[in-house]
Structures are given as C-alpha cells and as structure tokens.
Design an enzyme around this catalytic site. Structure first.
Site, short mmCIF file in Angstrom:
data_model
loop_
_atom_site.label_atom_id
_atom_site.label_comp_id
_atom_site.label_asym_id
_atom_site.label_seq_id
_atom_site.Cartn_x
_atom_site.Cartn_y
_atom_site.Cartn_z
N HIS A 107 6.89 -9.46 -4.75
CA HIS A 107 5.47 -9.66 -5.06
C HIS A 107 5.16 -8.78 -6.26
O HIS A 107 5.67 -7.67 -6.38
CB HIS A 107 4.63 -9.27 -3.84
CG HIS A 107 3.14 -9.43 -4.03
ND1 HIS A 107 2.59 -10.46 -4.76
CD2 HIS A 107 2.10 -8.69 -3.57
CE1 HIS A 107 1.26 -10.35 -4.72
NE2 HIS A 107 0.94 -9.28 -4.02
N GLU B 219 -13.00 -28.78 17.51
CA GLU B 219 -13.46 -29.48 16.31
C GLU B 219 -13.34 -28.65 15.04
O GLU B 219 -13.11 -29.20 13.95
CB GLU B 219 -14.92 -29.94 16.49
CG GLU B 219 -15.14 -30.85 17.68
CD GLU B 219 -14.24 -32.08 17.68
OE1 GLU B 219 -13.81 -32.51 16.59
OE2 GLU B 219 -13.95 -32.62 18.77
N GLU C 193 -8.16 -28.58 15.26
CA GLU C 193 -7.80 -29.76 14.48
C GLU C 193 -7.54 -29.46 13.00
O GLU C 193 -7.15 -30.37 12.25
CB GLU C 193 -8.90 -30.83 14.63
CG GLU C 193 -8.96 -31.39 16.04
CD GLU C 193 -9.86 -32.61 16.17
OE1 GLU C 193 -10.15 -33.23 15.13
OE2 GLU C 193 -10.26 -32.93 17.30
N GLU D 252 0.80 -1.22 0.00
CA GLU D 252 0.00 0.00 0.00
C GLU D 252 0.83 1.28 0.00
O GLU D 252 0.35 2.34 -0.38
CB GLU D 252 -0.97 0.01 1.19
CG GLU D 252 -0.31 0.05 2.56
CD GLU D 252 -0.04 -1.33 3.13
OE1 GLU D 252 0.09 -1.43 4.36
OE2 GLU D 252 0.04 -2.31 2.35
#
Length: 331
Positions: free
Chosen positions: A109, A228, A232, A85
């Site tokens: 980049h 969950e 994980e 930016e």
C-alpha cells in the site's frame, strides 16, 4: 481503454527466484504473501515477534520467524506488510539502520511512502505490489488455482530491475491469473483511501445504516428493515461484481430499476458529490493521513469509541439474531 495488463505468461520471474524475500509482519496480508510465494517456488523468510499469535501461526505454517532487523539483514528484498499507523516507527527503528545498497524495499500500500512518512535511501529499489483483495482472499484464490488482480508501481529503480521484480512478485502471489496493472504510489494510495472512505467502508455502511434506521423510526420491524437495507446488498453487489451496473439494473424488477433511477440521484446528489470532492482533497493533501496518525495514538481514539458504539447498534444486534436463527451469511 489502453492500459496494459500483464498475465503470468508475460512475466519472467527468474529475476526474483534467486533472491531471498523477507516478509515483515505475518498478519492478514503477510501470511498470504509468504505462503503463496513459498508455494510458487520463491525463497521466503518471515519476520514477526515469535511469542505473539501471528508468530505462533508462522511456526505452525513451517516458518521460523525472525526479529525484523535479522530478516532485513538477511534478505535481498523486504516486503513491509505492517499496519499503516505503526509502519513508519518500525521502519525507523528496525529496518532503516540495516538496509543495504541495491536492496529491494516493497510495500503493499502506498500510504507511508506517498505521504513522506517513510523515505527510503536513494540507493535502493522501492516498489509496490498491491493485491486488490483482503489477505484471506489472496490466499483462498491461490489455493483454488487462481489469484486476485493486483496493481504494481515503482518509486525508485536503482538497479534497473524494480519493475521486473514487482511483476515477478505479483505473479508469485497468483495475481497473474487475473491480471496485473501498472500504477503509481500516489494513484494507488489516493484511490484506495477514497474508495474506502466515500464508497466501500464509509459511504456504503453509512447508507445501509441510515436506511435501516429510517424504516425502524417509521415503525417497521428491525428484522424486515435489516433484510431490505442490509441483507440484500449482497444480491445487488454480486450482480454488479459479476456483470456491471448496467447488467444489474437489467437483472432486477422494473419497479426496482425505475425506483433506483428516480431516487438514487436524490440520495447521492450534487451536495454528496461536493462532499466527495472535499474528501478527495483531504486525502490528496495529506490532511486525512495526518489526522489518522495523530488520532490513533490517543487512548480514546475514534476507532476504539466507534467500534464499541457499533457493537451496541440495533442493526448489529438484529443482524446477529437473524444470522443465528435463519442461517444467514453462509453463502
């Protein structure tokens, strides 16, 4: 699959060893580039405001940080590791007036060059080396005797040596241990932005939070929902990273594999793929780049507002609690 991959033994780095390299910016990527190149025997100078945390870090690392114009005037090749930016403004004020004929201008980049925010002089070499990893990974892999993979690209080849210098630079970073693949400014930029938005930083994070919120809304405890739907993720991603998606599916339970096949296409369906097509088009046309550069200048920009909201989200508070109480996130 016929893409040529270059390794350290394929690359003669002498074309860059006798040139002075200026690393402009000493942040996440700049520091790793400067240290790796210096440790690889290249001549390196650093440009950064000396009275900033990054400037002080540069001095601690044994560099004498220069003002950007001084580094540009002294160096044969400059690498811009500045934020997307602010890069164009800094280039216009502190880099462009001091460029020399046949100087090398490097990027890690393709954003500003591909979208025309920076247009280097025609009498310079313009090339890119984009390590496929965050700056700290670039340094950590090098210190272990290896390196992250990298892309390289040539935009302008004024001297005829741009590709050789790009490969030599990537070798100096340690990327030759994993492999260096030729690309283009457009390909690297568009694919990088799309991957970040649709999968890595946008899609995956949104999917994790949506799953967490669905379980909590249904009355399940945040701690269990966090395990969950967030904790994980690393288990699954490690399997994919090491062996691929097919091997991941073979490494989980039959129940998990079957459920994934049935439900995965319901979540990421044709409607989601249509949105991905729209995301890609916005990136390709420059619509995203213009929106980002315009918004970041506002006091109440999206980054500032969303970071604050994210800090207060239940999933973040739950994760912080579990990491502290159960020693999570250490591996």
């Amino acid at each position: 699959m016929n893409a040529k991959i270059y390794y350290s033994n394929d690359i003669d780095d002498s074309c860059l060893k006798n040139r002075l390299i200026g690393i402009l910016g000493y942040g996440n990527q700049g520091r790793s580039h400067a240290l790796n190149l210096r440790d690889s025997g290249f001549r390196v100078i650093v440009a950064n405001h000396s009275d900033t945390p990054n400037g002080r870090k540069a001095r601690e690392d044994g560099f004498d940080p220069l003002p950007i114009p001084e580094a540009v005037k002294a160096a044969d090749v400059v690498m811009l590791t500045l934020p997307d930016e602010s890069m164009a403004d800094i280039y216009a004020r502190e880099i462009a007036p001091y460029l020399k004929e046949a100087q090398g201008i490097m990027f890690c980049h393709g954003f500003n060059v591909h979208f025309g925010k920076i247009i280097p002089p025609a009498n310079t070499d313009v090339f890119m080396v984009a390590p496929k990893g965050a700056g700290y990974k670039v340094r950590a892999a090098y210190e272990k005797g290896g390196g992250v993979a990298a892309l390289f690209a040539v935009r302008q080849n004024y001297t005829g040596a741009a590709a050789d210098m790009a490969k030599a630079y990537a070798k100096g970073l340690g990327c030759g241990h994993s492999g260096i693949l030729e690309s283009s400014f457009e390909e690297e930029c568009v694919c990088d932005l799309f991957g970040e938005q649709a999968v890595l930083c946008g899609g995956m994070a949104a999917l994790i939070e949506a799953g967490f919120n669905t379980l909590v809304k249904a009355g399940y405890r945040p701690e269990v929902a966090y395990f969950e739907c967030c904790h994980e993720v690393k288990i699954i991603m490690d399997l994919i990273y090491q062996k691929g998606i097919s091997a991941m599916n073979k490494g989980i339970s039959n129940t998990a594999e079957y459920g994934g096949y049935v439900v995965g296409k319901k979540i990421i369906n044709s409607a989601a793929e249509k949105i991905m097509d729209e995301v890609l088009k916005d990136i390709q046309t420059g619509k995203f780049a213009d929106a980002f550069l315009a918004d970041i200048k506002k006091d109440d920009n999206l980054l500032t507002k969303t970071r604050k909201a994210n800090d207060e989200a239940l999933i973040e508070k739950t994760g912080a609690f579990l990491r502290e109480k159960m020693n999570l996130g250490k591996d």
